[in-house]
Write a protein that holds these residues in place. Sequence first.
Motif, short mmCIF file in Angstrom:
data_model
loop_
_atom_site.label_atom_id
_atom_site.label_comp_id
_atom_site.label_asym_id
_atom_site.label_seq_id
_atom_site.Cartn_x
_atom_site.Cartn_y
_atom_site.Cartn_z
N SER A 1 -20.78 23.98 -27.00
CA SER A 1 -19.93 25.17 -27.21
C SER A 1 -19.17 25.48 -25.93
O SER A 1 -19.56 25.06 -24.83
CB SER A 1 -20.77 26.37 -27.62
N LEU A 2 -18.09 26.25 -26.10
CA LEU A 2 -17.29 26.65 -24.95
C LEU A 2 -17.95 27.83 -24.24
O LEU A 2 -18.58 28.68 -24.88
CB LEU A 2 -15.89 27.05 -25.40
N THR B 1 -20.91 22.40 -21.52
CA THR B 1 -19.96 22.64 -22.62
C THR B 1 -20.07 21.57 -23.71
O THR B 1 -19.12 21.38 -24.47
CB THR B 1 -18.51 22.66 -22.07
N PHE C 1 -13.53 19.62 -29.36
CA PHE C 1 -13.60 20.93 -30.01
C PHE C 1 -12.41 21.14 -30.94
O PHE C 1 -12.55 21.72 -32.02
CB PHE C 1 -13.63 22.03 -28.93
N VAL D 1 -16.36 31.04 -17.07
CA VAL D 1 -15.17 30.28 -16.66
C VAL D 1 -14.62 30.84 -15.35
O VAL D 1 -14.18 30.08 -14.47
CB VAL D 1 -14.09 30.33 -17.77
N LEU E 1 -12.81 17.96 -24.07
CA LEU E 1 -12.37 19.23 -24.65
C LEU E 1 -11.68 19.02 -26.00
O LEU E 1 -11.75 19.90 -26.87
CB LEU E 1 -11.42 19.95 -23.69
N LEU F 1 -7.92 25.99 -23.67
CA LEU F 1 -8.54 25.70 -24.97
C LEU F 1 -9.06 26.98 -25.63
O LEU F 1 -8.95 27.14 -26.85
CB LEU F 1 -9.69 24.71 -24.77
N ILE F 2 -9.61 27.89 -24.83
CA ILE F 2 -10.09 29.15 -25.39
C ILE F 2 -8.93 29.98 -25.92
O ILE F 2 -9.02 30.61 -26.98
CB ILE F 2 -10.89 29.93 -24.32
N LEU G 1 -10.33 24.82 -19.62
CA LEU G 1 -11.18 25.62 -20.52
C LEU G 1 -10.46 26.87 -20.99
O LEU G 1 -10.54 27.24 -22.17
CB LEU G 1 -12.47 25.99 -19.79
#
Length: 215
Positions: free
Chosen positions: A54-55, A51, A204, A61, A201, A81-82, A78
């Motif tokens: 990019s995620l 990561t 991002f 996940v 994280l 954050l998404i 994750l």
Amino acid sequence: MLSIIQAAGWPIWPLILCSIVALALVIERFMSLRSTRVAPPKLLDEVISFTRSSLPAPDVVNKLANNSVLGMVLASGLRALIAEPRISEQALRAVFESAGRAAVHKLERYLNTLGTIATAAPLLGLLGTVVGMIEIFGSQSPTSGSNPEQLAHGISVALYNTAFGLIVAIPSLMFYRYFRGLVHDFTIELEQAAERMVPHLMRFVIAREKQQQQG
């Protein structure tokens, strides 16, 4: 073995049940508290490396969450954050803390039962001892004298139950303490992994804010 059970009398049956349950719990915990199922050594570094730019996609996940307990914790961050690209650091830490509590609860599964058996087994053995002593005193008659057969049976009930209670309690207590130590070590690993993931994280979030300001 059958003759010992017969000599020990009915109080030994609860101890036999406790020994079977304790053995099943010890085997289950040995299988569940392996490093590969809780915190694989290289998983955190692999996730950070994967990561870095990019995620990951939602299916990746999900695979991470099913990988291990540590993977479940990392996947929770994750997903947060998404779902919320502008999430604050405090909110992200709260997500990791919530996932960590759920993970620790999963690691501690059945340990209270094992600890209860370790505590109750000597008491059950003591119950058998008391029953045996009652039979010993019951064999004493002021008119006909003592009954040697009943006296011997009472002694057998007292001694066998005391010994079997300790045989069940001592290993149960040792394994309970051992598994508690494992859970404590794994909990520290999960906390350290979450501490490493938070700033990773948050990059991002900071990058998105900079893009919006420049745009």
